[in-house]
Design a protein around this motif. Structure first.
Motif, PDB file in Angstrom:
ATOM      1  N   THR A  13      10.714  44.249 -19.913  1.00  0.00           N
ATOM      2  CA  THR A  13       9.834  45.325 -19.426  1.00  0.00           C
ATOM      3  C   THR A  13       9.076  44.881 -18.180  1.00  0.00           C
ATOM      4  N   ALA A  14       8.564  43.659 -18.214  1.00  0.00           N
ATOM      5  CA  ALA A  14       7.834  43.127 -17.062  1.00  0.00           C
ATOM      6  C   ALA A  14       8.736  43.008 -15.842  1.00  0.00           C
ATOM      7  N   MET A  54       9.252  46.659 -14.577  1.00  0.00           N
ATOM      8  CA  MET A  54       8.000  47.180 -13.994  1.00  0.00           C
ATOM      9  C   MET A  54       7.500  46.338 -12.826  1.00  0.00           C
ATOM     10  N   GLU A  55       8.156  45.168 -12.620  1.00  0.00           N
ATOM     11  CA  GLU A  55       7.804  44.271 -11.514  1.00  0.00           C
ATOM     12  C   GLU A  55       6.342  43.834 -11.564  1.00  0.00           C
ATOM     13  N   TRP A  56       5.875  43.452 -12.779  1.00  0.00           N
ATOM     14  CA  TRP A  56       4.514  42.990 -12.922  1.00  0.00           C
ATOM     15  C   TRP A  56       4.309  41.624 -12.262  1.00  0.00           C
ATOM     16  N   LEU A  57       5.335  40.796 -12.321  1.00  0.00           N
ATOM     17  CA  LEU A  57       5.305  39.476 -11.682  1.00  0.00           C
ATOM     18  C   LEU A  57       6.693  39.210 -11.111  1.00  0.00           C
ATOM     19  N   LEU A  89       8.262  35.073 -14.241  1.00  0.00           N
ATOM     20  CA  LEU A  89       8.385  35.616 -15.595  1.00  0.00           C
ATOM     21  C   LEU A  89       9.257  34.723 -16.472  1.00  0.00           C
TER      22      LEU A  89
END
Length: 487
Positions: free
Chosen positions: A302-303, A306-309, A314
């Motif tokens: 998911t990260a 969503m390109e959280w990091l 990651l």
């Protein structure tokens, strides 16, 4: 006047040398005259000297390494992460599900490979797709003596079609290069891409039939009987050698394989349970932590989407957390890292070798002049059909250069030529996605080295097998796009 002629000759020379370098590389690895790592390093170095820029080789290589270092880091820690997840049993249910569907039938196994690769490709990352697919399917292919290049080829094509997802890369690059919305490019392409995915499944069906014909119609009963026969043969050899205790041990192993009953007396369900491709009793299993590992993997994917990091960060964090929680004792952590060191070294080494190839291609200007030459040779009369031309050109261009080089270097030039003849940028962007099933087997794609490395397949063998089928898949997508009025 002399200077002008020299300027014309020099770009032409770079164009010719660029194509010659790629052709030399492909020929040598397909003929198995050089290993991929050696070819990726030595051939571009030699051509760099031919171009007259040998003094700048170091700069080109360092630039290439700098560009690919995040990818290499991502692959290193992704291999460790997914390796640990396989060790602790996260993917065992998937393997059992595929086995239940496949029932030792080569045709079903090949189709299952395509389905698994397509599903896992939803995360948008080719490397993770190949790691999961090969980890699940490799033991099955080996046990049934099936062709491993069929596995790598089918997985690469399924992933190539799914690689067009907006978060997969090519669609986002096309949207950025032509200043369009990614959803406007992708959503109308779904019917054509769906046809392409169906084509991969149909192709995997026929490849599976070919494997079934080569190996015969297999059943779990037959495989288990053959294994027991092999074990009895081993027992006879050991007894003949005077190893009484070894023979006894072998007899026990045979009983374990047959679970104390004859294969012919068991039903298909029981056979499926005994026909294990991953040892159900391996000491690394962590059944009590199954849901933690599942949630961690879900959160990680998911990260990524969503390109959280950044993806390398990651996977670095994920690998560290997975190791710490599943193997709290340092000796156990070291043992897991050592177990996956071979894959890590092979893949990361290949990526850094590829950095030499891409660094020289870009640094010397070969790739730019190759792209311009390809655009210049398009006949004037093809102007109104530039979307079709772009779709056809996307096959060789995305194979011989990186997605960045094609989408940011070539596509804008093609789109400009199309606009002069009334072809919209959206049509051009959609057509540019057609070549992705072939692109995923390009020697410039780091993920393909994960695929062939984990499957223990020679890159040249994979290339010889997959190119024709991947090109056919691309052309089917292009034809469907034209038929539906998308391109």
């Amino acid at each position: 006047m002399g200077r002008s002629r020299a300027n014309v000759r020099y770009p032409l020379m770079l164009t010719i040398l660029g194509f010659a370098m790629i052709a030399t590389f492909l020929v040598l690895i397909m003929m198995k005259k050089m290993s991929p790592i050696a070819a990726l390093v030595l051939i571009p170095a030699l051509f760099c000297v031919f171009v007259g820029k040998g003094a700048k080789l170091g700069d080109y290589v360092l630039d290439g390494v700098t560009d690919l270092a995040p990818t290499a880091a991502m692959l290193m820690f992704a291999i460790v992460y997914f390796g640990v997840m396989i060790d602790v049993g996260l993917f065992d249910p998937i393997v059992r599900g595929i086995l239940k569907f496949a029932k030792a039938d080569p045709m079903r196994i090949v189709v299952g490979t395509a389905i698994l690769a397509a599903i896992v490709s939803l995360d948008g990352d080719g490397s993770t797709t190949f790691m999961i697919t090969v980890s699940a399917m490799y033991p099955l292919y080996k046990r049934l003596k099936m062709s491993l290049v069929v596995m790598t080829g089918v997985a690469a094509m399924a992933n190539g079609v799914m690689n067009t997802l907006p978060w997969g890369g090519p669609t986002a690059r096309a949207a950025t290069a032509l200043k369009l919305d990614a959803s406007d490019i992708f959503v109308p392409m779904i019917p054509a891409l769906a046809v392409g995915l169906v084509a991969v499944f149909v192709l995997s069906y026929f490849l599976g039939l070919r494997e079934r014909k080569r190996l015969g119609v297999l059943t779990l009963d037959r495989v288990l009987v053959e294994e027991k026969a092999e074990e009895k043969e081993t027992e006879t050899v050991l007894v003949g050698a005077g190893s009484g205790s070894g023979a006894s041990g072998t007899g026990k192993a045979t009983g374990g394989a047959g679970s104390g009953t004859d294969a012919e007396d068991d039903d298909e369900e029981g056979d499926a349970e005994r026909f294990q491709v991953l040892d159900p009793n391996r000491p690394t299993l962590r059944p009590k932590l199954y849901w933690f590992n599942a949630l961690l993997t879900g959160a990680l994917l998911t990260a990524m989407i969503m390109e959280w990091l950044p993806i390398p960060v990651l996977f670095l964090l994920g690998a560290a957390l997975a190791l710490t929680v599943n193997f709290p004792h340092i000796p156990d952590q070291k043992a897991r890292l050592a177990a996956h060191a071979d894959n890590v070294l092979n893949v990361s080494g290949m990526v850094f070798a590829a950095a030499v190839f891409t660094g020289v291609l870009q640094g010397t200007g070969m790739v730019d002049h190759m792209a311009r030459w390809m655009v210049d040779v398009i006949p004037e009369g093809m102007g109104p059909h530039m979307a079709l031309v772009t779709g056809v050109l996307s096959l060789p261009l995305t194979y011989f250069m990186s997605n960045d080089g094609f989408y940011f270097g070539v596509l804008p030039v093609l789109a400009e030529a199309g606009a002069a003849h009334g072809v919209t940028p959206l049509e051009m962007a959609r057509a540019s996605l057609v070549g992705q099933p072939l692109h995923m087997s390009s020697p410039l794609v780091p993920a393909v080295y994960v695929l062939v490395g984990m499957a223990k397949v020679e890159f040249g063998d994979h290339t010889k097998f997959v190119v024709k089928w991947a090109a056919l898949t691309c052309l089917i997508i292009l034809a469907a796009g034209i038929l539906f009025g998308i391109i």
